[in-house]
Design a protein around this motif. Structure first.
Motif, PDB file in Angstrom:
ATOM      1  N   GLU A 119       0.821  -1.203   0.000  1.00  9.82           N
ATOM      2  CA  GLU A 119       0.000   0.000   0.000  1.00  9.82           C
ATOM      3  C   GLU A 119       0.860   1.260   0.000  1.00  9.82           C
ATOM      4  OE1 GLU A 119      -0.409  -2.584   1.928  1.00  9.82           O
ATOM      5  OE2 GLU A 119      -2.416  -3.339   1.469  1.00  9.82           O
ATOM      6  N   ARG A 120       1.951   1.256   0.768  1.00  8.05           N
ATOM      7  CA  ARG A 120       2.828   2.423   0.819  1.00  8.05           C
ATOM      8  C   ARG A 120       3.556   2.625  -0.503  1.00  8.05           C
ATOM      9  NH1 ARG A 120       6.642   2.083   5.931  1.00  8.05           N
ATOM     10  NH2 ARG A 120       7.541   3.849   4.773  1.00  8.05           N
ATOM     11  N   ILE A 121       4.032   1.528  -1.098  1.00  6.61           N
ATOM     12  CA  ILE A 121       4.696   1.635  -2.397  1.00  6.61           C
ATOM     13  C   ILE A 121       3.740   2.191  -3.446  1.00  6.61           C
ATOM     14  CG2 ILE A 121       5.696   0.302  -4.300  1.00  6.61           C
ATOM     15  CD1 ILE A 121       6.873  -1.582  -2.151  1.00  6.61           C
ATOM     16  N   GLU A 122       2.534   1.651  -3.489  1.00  9.07           N
ATOM     17  CA  GLU A 122       1.552   2.097  -4.477  1.00  9.07           C
ATOM     18  C   GLU A 122       1.185   3.563  -4.276  1.00  9.07           C
ATOM     19  OE1 GLU A 122      -0.955   2.073  -7.708  1.00  9.07           O
ATOM     20  OE2 GLU A 122       0.593   0.633  -7.107  1.00  9.07           O
ATOM     21  N   ALA A 123       1.053   3.990  -3.024  1.00  6.56           N
ATOM     22  CA  ALA A 123       0.689   5.375  -2.743  1.00  6.56           C
ATOM     23  C   ALA A 123       1.772   6.343  -3.201  1.00  6.56           C
ATOM     24  CB  ALA A 123       0.403   5.549  -1.249  1.00  6.56           C
ATOM     25  N   GLU A 124       3.037   6.046  -2.885  1.00 10.26           N
ATOM     26  CA  GLU A 124       4.139   6.915  -3.295  1.00 10.26           C
ATOM     27  C   GLU A 124       4.277   6.935  -4.813  1.00 10.26           C
ATOM     28  OE1 GLU A 124       7.915   6.904  -1.453  1.00 10.26           O
ATOM     29  OE2 GLU A 124       7.164   6.346   0.529  1.00 10.26           O
ATOM     30  N   TRP A 125       4.131   5.762  -5.424  1.00  8.84           N
ATOM     31  CA  TRP A 125       4.264   5.648  -6.869  1.00  8.84           C
ATOM     32  C   TRP A 125       3.170   6.429  -7.582  1.00  8.84           C
ATOM     33  CZ3 TRP A 125       7.434   5.098 -10.529  1.00  8.84           C
ATOM     34  CH2 TRP A 125       7.095   4.571 -11.769  1.00  8.84           C
ATOM     35  N   ARG A 126       1.943   6.279  -7.125  1.00 13.63           N
ATOM     36  CA  ARG A 126       0.812   6.971  -7.748  1.00 13.63           C
ATOM     37  C   ARG A 126       0.960   8.485  -7.594  1.00 13.63           C
ATOM     38  NH1 ARG A 126      -3.946   4.999  -9.312  1.00 13.63           N
ATOM     39  NH2 ARG A 126      -3.518   3.046  -8.222  1.00 13.63           N
ATOM     40  N   GLU A 127       1.394   8.930  -6.421  1.00  7.94           N
ATOM     41  CA  GLU A 127       1.562  10.364  -6.179  1.00  7.94           C
ATOM     42  C   GLU A 127       2.605  10.959  -7.119  1.00  7.94           C
ATOM     43  OE1 GLU A 127       2.305  13.366  -2.382  1.00  7.94           O
ATOM     44  OE2 GLU A 127       3.251  11.381  -2.396  1.00  7.94           O
ATOM     45  N   ALA A 128       3.733  10.254  -7.298  1.00 10.91           N
ATOM     46  CA  ALA A 128       4.790  10.752  -8.183  1.00 10.91           C
ATOM     47  C   ALA A 128       4.328  10.784  -9.634  1.00 10.91           C
ATOM     48  CB  ALA A 128       6.041   9.889  -8.040  1.00 10.91           C
ATOM     49  N   LEU A 129       3.670   9.731 -10.074  1.00 10.22           N
ATOM     50  CA  LEU A 129       3.224   9.666 -11.459  1.00 10.22           C
ATOM     51  C   LEU A 129       2.178  10.746 -11.749  1.00 10.22           C
ATOM     52  CD1 LEU A 129       3.636   8.066 -14.047  1.00 10.22           C
ATOM     53  CD2 LEU A 129       1.802   6.533 -13.326  1.00 10.22           C
ATOM     54  N   GLU A 130       1.265  10.964 -10.823  1.00  7.30           N
ATOM     55  CA  GLU A 130       0.261  12.006 -11.014  1.00  7.30           C
ATOM     56  C   GLU A 130       0.910  13.393 -11.074  1.00  7.30           C
ATOM     57  OE1 GLU A 130      -2.480  11.411  -7.837  1.00  7.30           O
ATOM     58  OE2 GLU A 130      -3.536   9.755  -8.837  1.00  7.30           O
ATOM     59  N   ALA A 131       1.951  13.617 -10.264  1.00  7.79           N
ATOM     60  CA  ALA A 131       2.636  14.907 -10.283  1.00  7.79           C
ATOM     61  C   ALA A 131       3.336  15.138 -11.621  1.00  7.79           C
ATOM     62  CB  ALA A 131       3.644  14.987  -9.134  1.00  7.79           C
ATOM     63  N   LEU A 163       6.293  -0.284 -13.343  1.00  5.82           N
ATOM     64  CA  LEU A 163       7.045   0.561 -14.260  1.00  5.82           C
ATOM     65  C   LEU A 163       6.510   0.448 -15.679  1.00  5.82           C
ATOM     66  CD1 LEU A 163       9.366   2.539 -14.547  1.00  5.82           C
ATOM     67  CD2 LEU A 163      10.884   0.603 -14.998  1.00  5.82           C
ATOM     68  N   ALA A 164       6.177  -0.756 -16.107  1.00  6.84           N
ATOM     69  CA  ALA A 164       5.649  -0.939 -17.456  1.00  6.84           C
ATOM     70  C   ALA A 164       4.338  -0.182 -17.637  1.00  6.84           C
ATOM     71  CB  ALA A 164       5.448  -2.428 -17.737  1.00  6.84           C
ATOM     72  N   ASN A 165       3.476  -0.234 -16.635  1.00  7.03           N
ATOM     73  CA  ASN A 165       2.210   0.484 -16.708  1.00  7.03           C
ATOM     74  C   ASN A 165       2.435   1.991 -16.769  1.00  7.03           C
ATOM     75  OD1 ASN A 165      -0.769   0.648 -16.512  1.00  7.03           O
ATOM     76  ND2 ASN A 165      -0.338   1.547 -14.518  1.00  7.03           N
ATOM     77  N   ALA A 166       3.389   2.479 -15.969  1.00 11.66           N
ATOM     78  CA  ALA A 166       3.709   3.909 -15.986  1.00 11.66           C
ATOM     79  C   ALA A 166       4.290   4.327 -17.331  1.00 11.66           C
ATOM     80  CB  ALA A 166       4.692   4.237 -14.865  1.00 11.66           C
ATOM     81  N   ASN A 167       5.152   3.498 -17.900  1.00 12.29           N
ATOM     82  CA  ASN A 167       5.730   3.824 -19.204  1.00 12.29           C
ATOM     83  C   ASN A 167       4.646   3.968 -20.266  1.00 12.29           C
ATOM     84  OD1 ASN A 167       8.274   3.784 -18.117  1.00 12.29           O
ATOM     85  ND2 ASN A 167       8.864   1.803 -18.976  1.00 12.29           N
ATOM     86  N   ARG A 168       3.626   3.117 -20.215  1.00 13.81           N
ATOM     87  CA  ARG A 168       2.532   3.233 -21.179  1.00 13.81           C
ATOM     88  C   ARG A 168       1.776   4.550 -20.995  1.00 13.81           C
ATOM     89  NH1 ARG A 168       1.739  -2.196 -19.758  1.00 13.81           N
ATOM     90  NH2 ARG A 168      -0.099  -1.657 -18.516  1.00 13.81           N
ATOM     91  N   LYS A 169       1.500   4.926 -19.743  1.00 13.04           N
ATOM     92  CA  LYS A 169       0.791   6.176 -19.486  1.00 13.04           C
ATOM     93  C   LYS A 169       1.619   7.373 -19.936  1.00 13.04           C
ATOM     94  CE  LYS A 169      -1.971   4.530 -15.566  1.00 13.04           C
ATOM     95  NZ  LYS A 169      -2.253   4.678 -14.117  1.00 13.04           N
ATOM     96  N   LEU A 170       2.921   7.332 -19.656  1.00 11.38           N
ATOM     97  CA  LEU A 170       3.791   8.435 -20.059  1.00 11.38           C
ATOM     98  C   LEU A 170       3.914   8.511 -21.576  1.00 11.38           C
ATOM     99  CD1 LEU A 170       6.552   8.022 -17.341  1.00 11.38           C
ATOM    100  CD2 LEU A 170       4.934   9.922 -17.522  1.00 11.38           C
TER     101      LEU A 170
END
Length: 207
Positions: A119-131, A163-170
């Protein structure tokens, strides 16, 4: 405007990100972290900084503000947005190098044994990606392309899929995307290329 630079370890992404920053901006903010957290210790032992270790070429005629891409990455990006006037935002470029290394650092900081680790990893990751996706100025994001082997444990699989999911969004949100291979950049998405999509993209309308 968002530029995405991807590729494998040691492919020249950092050096290319600097060259791109010199072209698209007049001043830069570099938010740096190593591909692997252990490199911070190695750099400290050798008495070098991370920009030297990662192959960055900081030119004296291009003013840089340098900061660590640490657990406060999202807050730093939001602060840059809030503190910017239009003139500064138009001439400045922010380089995040690298997002994949930053995520490794998150996994290193948050122990797998903690019951709330995921949960902590997902929260930090989501916050950074949204920023990153909400950033109003010019930003260059360096990340990695991952390949999976036969022996990935559950924690490594979580890293790879995040990371793969984030790369697709980016990729979807980027104006231009480059892939680095052995120091050579290939344009995957840009003004000269068009993907088959439901909406017009770049110079040419969909048929």
């Amino acid at each position: 405007m968002l530029w995405l630079i991807t590729g494998g370890i040691g492919s020249g992404k950092s050096a290319f990100a600097d060259e791109l920053a010199y072209v698209v901006g007049r001043e830069g903010i570099r938010l740096s972290c190593p591909p692997f957290p252990e490199m911070l210790i190695e750099a400290a032992i050798k008495g070098t900084d991370m920009d030297t270790e990662m192959g960055s070429d900081i030119r004296p005629d291009f003013p840089w503000t340098r900061s660590d891409a640490d657990e406060t990455l999202a807050k730093k990006l939001n602060a840059i947005n809030l503190d910017s006037n239009f003139y500064r935002a138009d001439r400045r470029v922010v380089v995040i190098d690298s997002l994949s290394g930053w995520l490794r650092g998150v996994y290193r900081r948050i122990e797998a044994q903690l019951p709330e680790a995921e949960e902590r990893i997902e929260a930090e990751w989501r916050e950074a990606l949204e920023a990153i996706l909400a950033f109003q100025g010019r930003v260059i994001v360096v990340t990695e392309e991952l390949s999976a082997g036969l022996s990935m444990n559950v924690r490594e699989q979580g890293y790879a899929y995040r990371l793969a999911n984030a790369n697709r969004k980016l990729m979807e949100s980027s104006e231009i995307v480059y892939r680095m291979t052995a120091g050579m950049a290939t344009e995957l998405k840009g003004y000269r290329l068009k993907r088959g999509s439901k909406t017009d993209e770049n110079l040419y309308p969909d048929r």
